[in-house]
Structure formats: C-alpha cells, structure tokens
Design a protein around this motif. Structure first.
Motif, PDB file in Angstrom:
ATOM      1  N   ALA A 121       6.228   7.177 -21.178  1.00 51.47           N
ATOM      2  CA  ALA A 121       6.159   6.396 -19.943  1.00 51.47           C
ATOM      3  C   ALA A 121       4.711   6.159 -19.522  1.00 51.47           C
ATOM      4  CB  ALA A 121       6.918   7.104 -18.824  1.00 51.47           C
ATOM      5  N   THR A 122       4.461   4.971 -18.974  1.00 54.03           N
ATOM      6  CA  THR A 122       3.145   4.577 -18.480  1.00 54.03           C
ATOM      7  C   THR A 122       3.290   4.115 -17.037  1.00 54.03           C
ATOM      8  OG1 THR A 122       2.441   3.866 -20.681  1.00 54.03           O
ATOM      9  CG2 THR A 122       1.179   3.051 -18.811  1.00 54.03           C
ATOM     10  N   LEU A 123       2.524   4.735 -16.143  1.00 57.05           N
ATOM     11  CA  LEU A 123       2.569   4.417 -14.721  1.00 57.05           C
ATOM     12  C   LEU A 123       1.249   3.761 -14.325  1.00 57.05           C
ATOM     13  CD1 LEU A 123       4.130   4.662 -12.030  1.00 57.05           C
ATOM     14  CD2 LEU A 123       3.110   6.926 -11.743  1.00 57.05           C
ATOM     15  N   VAL A 124       1.311   2.536 -13.820  1.00 58.63           N
ATOM     16  CA  VAL A 124       0.116   1.784 -13.433  1.00 58.63           C
ATOM     17  C   VAL A 124      -0.106   1.928 -11.925  1.00 58.63           C
ATOM     18  CG1 VAL A 124      -0.976  -0.493 -13.347  1.00 58.63           C
ATOM     19  CG2 VAL A 124       0.445   0.145 -15.307  1.00 58.63           C
ATOM     20  N   ALA A 125      -1.330   2.340 -11.533  1.00 55.03           N
ATOM     21  CA  ALA A 125      -1.654   2.548 -10.122  1.00 55.03           C
ATOM     22  C   ALA A 125      -3.030   1.962  -9.818  1.00 55.03           C
ATOM     23  CB  ALA A 125      -1.620   4.027  -9.773  1.00 55.03           C
ATOM     24  N   ASP A 126      -3.140   1.254  -8.686  1.00 46.58           N
ATOM     25  CA  ASP A 126      -4.417   0.696  -8.241  1.00 46.58           C
ATOM     26  C   ASP A 126      -4.984   1.549  -7.117  1.00 46.58           C
ATOM     27  OD1 ASP A 126      -4.213  -1.321 -10.050  1.00 46.58           O
ATOM     28  OD2 ASP A 126      -3.583  -2.860  -8.602  1.00 46.58           O
ATOM     29  N   GLN A 127      -6.234   1.943  -7.261  1.00 46.30           N
ATOM     30  CA  GLN A 127      -6.929   2.674  -6.210  1.00 46.30           C
ATOM     31  C   GLN A 127      -7.567   1.656  -5.261  1.00 46.30           C
ATOM     32  OE1 GLN A 127      -9.829   5.417  -7.676  1.00 46.30           O
ATOM     33  NE2 GLN A 127     -10.071   6.475  -5.720  1.00 46.30           N
ATOM     34  N   LEU A 128      -7.267   1.785  -3.952  1.00 41.88           N
ATOM     35  CA  LEU A 128      -7.704   0.821  -2.956  1.00 41.88           C
ATOM     36  C   LEU A 128      -8.608   1.488  -1.921  1.00 41.88           C
ATOM     37  CD1 LEU A 128      -4.223  -0.858  -2.289  1.00 41.88           C
ATOM     38  CD2 LEU A 128      -5.912  -1.487  -4.024  1.00 41.88           C
ATOM     39  N   HIS A 129      -9.342   0.643  -1.168  1.00 44.15           N
ATOM     40  CA  HIS A 129     -10.186   1.131  -0.071  1.00 44.15           C
ATOM     41  C   HIS A 129      -9.953   0.244   1.146  1.00 44.15           C
ATOM     42  CE1 HIS A 129     -13.564   3.215   1.781  1.00 44.15           C
ATOM     43  NE2 HIS A 129     -13.978   2.034   2.231  1.00 44.15           N
ATOM     44  N   LEU A 130      -9.743   0.874   2.289  1.00 43.13           N
ATOM     45  CA  LEU A 130      -9.469   0.137   3.509  1.00 43.13           C
ATOM     46  C   LEU A 130     -10.748  -0.522   4.017  1.00 43.13           C
ATOM     47  CD1 LEU A 130      -7.180  -0.487   5.545  1.00 43.13           C
ATOM     48  CD2 LEU A 130      -7.948   1.519   6.842  1.00 43.13           C
ATOM     49  N   LEU A 131     -10.706  -1.845   4.219  1.00 47.47           N
ATOM     50  CA  LEU A 131     -11.900  -2.599   4.591  1.00 47.47           C
ATOM     51  C   LEU A 131     -12.070  -2.757   6.091  1.00 47.47           C
ATOM     52  CD1 LEU A 131     -11.746  -5.437   1.901  1.00 47.47           C
ATOM     53  CD2 LEU A 131     -13.033  -3.291   1.822  1.00 47.47           C
ATOM     54  N   ASN A 132     -11.006  -2.708   6.860  1.00 45.67           N
ATOM     55  CA  ASN A 132     -11.112  -2.906   8.309  1.00 45.67           C
ATOM     56  C   ASN A 132     -10.697  -1.648   9.045  1.00 45.67           C
ATOM     57  OD1 ASN A 132      -8.380  -3.181   7.567  1.00 45.67           O
ATOM     58  ND2 ASN A 132      -7.937  -4.312   9.466  1.00 45.67           N
ATOM     59  N   ASN A 133     -11.206  -1.487  10.272  1.00 47.72           N
ATOM     60  CA  ASN A 133     -10.830  -0.370  11.131  1.00 47.72           C
ATOM     61  C   ASN A 133      -9.808  -0.886  12.131  1.00 47.72           C
ATOM     62  OD1 ASN A 133     -12.628   1.559  10.001  1.00 47.72           O
ATOM     63  ND2 ASN A 133     -14.328   0.532  11.068  1.00 47.72           N
ATOM     64  N   HIS A 134      -8.538  -0.806  11.750  1.00 46.19           N
ATOM     65  CA  HIS A 134      -7.495  -1.311  12.638  1.00 46.19           C
ATOM     66  C   HIS A 134      -7.362  -0.386  13.844  1.00 46.19           C
ATOM     67  CE1 HIS A 134      -5.577   1.637  10.019  1.00 46.19           C
ATOM     68  NE2 HIS A 134      -4.637   1.771  10.931  1.00 46.19           N
ATOM     69  N   GLN A 135      -7.098  -0.999  14.979  1.00 45.56           N
ATOM     70  CA  GLN A 135      -7.054  -0.254  16.226  1.00 45.56           C
ATOM     71  C   GLN A 135      -5.648   0.169  16.625  1.00 45.56           C
ATOM     72  OE1 GLN A 135      -9.881   0.665  17.775  1.00 45.56           O
ATOM     73  NE2 GLN A 135     -10.948  -0.318  16.052  1.00 45.56           N
ATOM     74  N   GLY A 136      -4.667  -0.652  16.332  1.00 45.65           N
ATOM     75  CA  GLY A 136      -3.311  -0.353  16.755  1.00 45.65           C
ATOM     76  C   GLY A 136      -2.327  -0.438  15.610  1.00 45.65           C
ATOM     77  N   PRO A 137      -1.078  -0.004  15.843  1.00 45.08           N
ATOM     78  CA  PRO A 137      -0.079  -0.001  14.759  1.00 45.08           C
ATOM     79  C   PRO A 137       0.278  -1.387  14.271  1.00 45.08           C
ATOM     80  CG  PRO A 137       0.939   0.512  16.881  1.00 45.08           C
ATOM     81  CD  PRO A 137      -0.544   0.519  17.108  1.00 45.08           C
ATOM     82  N   MET A 138       0.008  -2.435  15.089  1.00 49.31           N
ATOM     83  CA  MET A 138       0.349  -3.788  14.687  1.00 49.31           C
ATOM     84  C   MET A 138      -0.806  -4.503  13.995  1.00 49.31           C
ATOM     85  SD  MET A 138       3.429  -3.842  15.551  1.00 49.31           S
ATOM     86  CE  MET A 138       3.799  -5.561  15.215  1.00 49.31           C
ATOM     87  N   ASP A 139      -1.975  -3.895  14.002  1.00 47.10           N
ATOM     88  CA  ASP A 139      -3.118  -4.518  13.332  1.00 47.10           C
ATOM     89  C   ASP A 139      -2.921  -4.460  11.828  1.00 47.10           C
ATOM     90  OD1 ASP A 139      -4.257  -4.970  15.763  1.00 47.10           O
ATOM     91  OD2 ASP A 139      -5.572  -3.203  15.687  1.00 47.10           O
ATOM     92  N   PRO A 140      -3.245  -5.550  11.116  1.00 43.29           N
ATOM     93  CA  PRO A 140      -3.054  -5.555   9.663  1.00 43.29           C
ATOM     94  C   PRO A 140      -4.070  -4.677   8.949  1.00 43.29           C
ATOM     95  CG  PRO A 140      -4.159  -7.561  10.348  1.00 43.29           C
ATOM     96  CD  PRO A 140      -3.776  -6.831  11.609  1.00 43.29           C
ATOM     97  N   HIS A 141      -3.644  -4.156   7.816  1.00 48.11           N
ATOM     98  CA  HIS A 141      -4.539  -3.405   6.939  1.00 48.11           C
ATOM     99  C   HIS A 141      -5.078  -4.361   5.885  1.00 48.11           C
ATOM    100  CE1 HIS A 141      -2.182  -0.197   8.790  1.00 48.11           C
ATOM    101  NE2 HIS A 141      -3.075   0.693   8.359  1.00 48.11           N
ATOM    102  N   ILE A 142      -6.372  -4.342   5.737  1.00 50.94           N
ATOM    103  CA  ILE A 142      -6.999  -5.162   4.713  1.00 50.94           C
ATOM    104  C   ILE A 142      -7.573  -4.232   3.656  1.00 50.94           C
ATOM    105  CG2 ILE A 142      -8.759  -6.897   4.193  1.00 50.94           C
ATOM    106  CD1 ILE A 142      -8.563  -7.816   7.093  1.00 50.94           C
ATOM    107  N   TRP A 143      -6.989  -4.323   2.460  1.00 53.39           N
ATOM    108  CA  TRP A 143      -7.364  -3.409   1.387  1.00 53.39           C
ATOM    109  C   TRP A 143      -8.229  -4.124   0.357  1.00 53.39           C
ATOM    110  CZ3 TRP A 143      -6.334   1.648   1.879  1.00 53.39           C
ATOM    111  CH2 TRP A 143      -5.287   2.046   2.726  1.00 53.39           C
ATOM    112  N   GLY A 144      -9.176  -3.398  -0.141  1.00 47.92           N
ATOM    113  CA  GLY A 144      -9.995  -3.887  -1.239  1.00 47.92           C
ATOM    114  C   GLY A 144      -9.722  -3.083  -2.509  1.00 47.92           C
ATOM    115  N   PHE A 145      -9.724  -3.783  -3.643  1.00 47.78           N
ATOM    116  CA  PHE A 145      -9.451  -3.135  -4.928  1.00 47.78           C
ATOM    117  C   PHE A 145     -10.681  -2.377  -5.409  1.00 47.78           C
ATOM    118  CE2 PHE A 145      -9.722  -3.284  -9.579  1.00 47.78           C
ATOM    119  CZ  PHE A 145      -8.543  -2.665  -9.925  1.00 47.78           C
ATOM    120  N   ARG A 146     -10.468  -1.139  -5.833  1.00 47.01           N
ATOM    121  CA  ARG A 146     -11.579  -0.340  -6.360  1.00 47.01           C
ATOM    122  C   ARG A 146     -11.451  -0.089  -7.859  1.00 47.01           C
ATOM    123  NH1 ARG A 146     -12.965   4.999  -3.140  1.00 47.01           N
ATOM    124  NH2 ARG A 146     -14.524   4.965  -4.816  1.00 47.01           N
ATOM    125  N   GLN A 147     -10.266   0.363  -8.287  1.00 42.71           N
ATOM    126  CA  GLN A 147     -10.141   0.754  -9.697  1.00 42.71           C
ATOM    127  C   GLN A 147      -8.664   0.826 -10.086  1.00 42.71           C
ATOM    128  OE1 GLN A 147     -11.996   4.517 -10.540  1.00 42.71           O
ATOM    129  NE2 GLN A 147     -11.569   4.443 -12.734  1.00 42.71           N
TER     130      GLN A 147
END
Length: 319
Positions: A121-147
């Motif tokens: 079996a081969t499991l593919v996973a992307d490591q991400l980094h959060l780009l924005n500091n969201h303030q509330g639960p409704m604020d979107p998360h903006i992720w950037g690809f790292r590896q």
C-alpha cells in the motif's frame, strides 16, 4: 493485522488496521472482486501550530509472495488533519478486481489450504502551511503547499480456508456445486445407493474446500459398487481381469446402452487414477466440477434405470 506506514518527517503517524476475517468477495460472476476493509489510524501530536497534513489517496496492490501483483485498488481520502484535530480514524474499502482466470489461479495456489496475499500500500500525503491568521470560526483557511510525502506499507494477509470458501468464492459466483439427489429409490433401500451417495457428498465437500484431486478420487469411489471384474482374453493367449458393469445389466439396458454406460463409467474411473499414483495436482476447479456432475448423473441414471433389486455389486462380482 496492524502495521505502521513508513514515517513522515521522522514521525510514524499512520497505522493500518486490517481484519482478515472481514475480507469478502463481491460482484458475482459478471464482475468478481475482492473487498478488503482497511482502517487508517492517524495520530500526529507533534504538529506545528500552522501545519496541516492532507491525506489524499491510498493506492494498493495485491499479490503473492515472490511474484508480481495480480490486482490493484485505489481509494480517495482528502482528509485534512491539523493541530486541533490531529487524531482520527479513516476507513477505506479497497476493491480489487478479479476474473475467472485469476480466481482459478488462486485456487490452484491455495490447493485446499489457507490463502496468503502480500498487500503493498502507498499513502500519498501533502504537507501544508497555513498562510492566513483567521480570527473566527467562519474565516476561511488559506493553505500553502510545502511538500508531498509518500508513505509505504507492506504486509502479508492470511485468509483462512473457511473464510475463503464461505465469504469470498460464493460472492464471486465461482464454482458452486450441489450434488443431485436420487429420488427414484430411498437411500436405505440399497447399499449401492448409500455407498455412492456418501462418496458423492464427500466429493462435493472436498471440491468446496478446493481439494480437487481428492474430489475426483471420491467420484471414482462412488462408481465402485457398480463395477465387477470380468475375465477376458488378453490377446496373448492368457486371461486378464477387466472392470466392467455387471454383464446381466445388458438384458435390461440393451447392448448399445450398456456399452455406453460401461464406457462412461470407465472414463470417470480412469480420471480418478492419477490421484492414486502421484502427489502432484492434476485437476482444477472446472475439471473437478465437471467430473462431479458427470458422476452424479451417471449414478442417478443407473439407479433409476436398474432399480434397487440389483443391489450392490462388489469387486468380486457378488452382491
């Protein structure tokens, strides 16, 4: 079966949990396959505050030890874990397509025993980094690809004989055989019928277990009560004993039918000979099923035609 996938950034975070007893056949005869459930236990307590891991897909190959894989499966995951939700269990259901040729090959390898597979079996996973500091639960998360990471798991799977013949083969439409009943004469009325019926029941059971040579051998046993040894010229001035149907049956059957039935009996009996003289496998699932069906039909025809009064015929020619 529990086994960890290879590490991600020095951390072992995914464990594969497979219950071999839950493996099933699917699809019937038109689209046979092997259904394998796999639980992915994910736990990554060492994640950084802005880090995320997106598990994208699982690709698996199924094969035998020391051989090329014979089937593959793929499951999409798209499961994101973060420091706030760093522990989860993702259940995937791998469907490995099969066909009659591959099932026949697996039955030949199994040879009436448990069946061992190698799961790769081969499991593919992307490591991400959060780009924005969201303030509330409704604020979107903006992720950037790292590896991108590729995690590996290789494990032997053992499917027991009972699970294979009750949970897998019937669901793929492979080789269901039922011994025919003999309604013309109650079993208890003649030893011939009881002997043959018991032998055919044993032949069916051995066929179901994948012991095809043994099944053919029991078919030979089922025909023994109908056969006696007749002395004939050997063509060299001497005598030889030849197994044949009881000669008195010619009166009831007629010469042509008697000869046909005698030749048919001998052909099936001859098919059972290799099993007694060699340890090698000689018959596959289809051949065993064919011989079992032919034997059942011959025994049923002989008993219905001749009736119970003929009794059991032994190898010494006596009832």
């Amino acid at each position: 079966m529990k086994r960890h996938f290879s590490s991600l950034d020095r951390y072992t975070i995914v464990e594969g949990d497979l219950d071999e007893s839950q493996v099933n056949g699917i699809g019937g005869a038109l689209s046979p396959g092997l259904w394998i459930p796999l639980a992915l236990n994910i736990a990554h307590g060492a994640m950084q505050a802005q880090e995320g891991i997106l598990f994208k897909r699982l690709v698996a190959k199924l094969g035998m030890a020391q051989s090329q894989p014979f089937s593959s499966a793929r499951a999409e995951l798209n499961r994101l874990i973060t420091p706030q939700f760093h522990t989860t269990t993702e259940r995937v259901y791998l469907e490995f397509p099969l066909d009659h040729a591959r099932l026949t090959g697996l039955e030949k390898v199994r040879s009436g025993k448990d069946l061992k597979f190698l799961l790769d079996a081969t499991l593919v996973a992307d490591q991400l980094h959060l780009l924005n500091n969201h303030q509330g639960p409704m604020d979107p998360h903006i992720w950037g690809f790292r590896q991108r990471h590729v995690l590996y798991l290789q494990q032997e799977i053992t499917i027991s004989r009972d699970a294979w013949i009750t949970r897998v083969l019937p669901q793929t439409g492979y080789g269901s055989v039922h011994v025919l009943e003999f309604p013309a004469i109650p079993i208890e009325n003649t030893e011939t019928l009881k002997h043959s019926y018991d032998a055919l029941v044993q032949a069916q059971e051995r066929h179901r277990l994948g012991m095809y040579d043994d099944s053919v051998g029991k078919c030979r046993v089922a025909l023994e009560p109908f056969v006696t040894l007749i002395e004939e010229d050997d063509g060299k001035g001497g005598k030889k004993k030849v197994p044949k149907l009881k000669p008195s049956w010619q009166t009831k059957l007629g010469q042509a039918t008697y000869q046909w039935l005698n030749d048919s009996f001998n052909a099936v009996r001859y098919a059972g000979n290799p099993n007694h003289h060699s340890p090698n496998a000689h018959y596959d699932q289809l051949e065993s099923q064919m011989i079992l069906a032919v034997t059942t039909a011959l025994v049923s025809y002989a008993l219905r035609t001749l009736g119970a009064e003929d009794g059991a015929v032994g190898r010494d020619g006596k009832k």
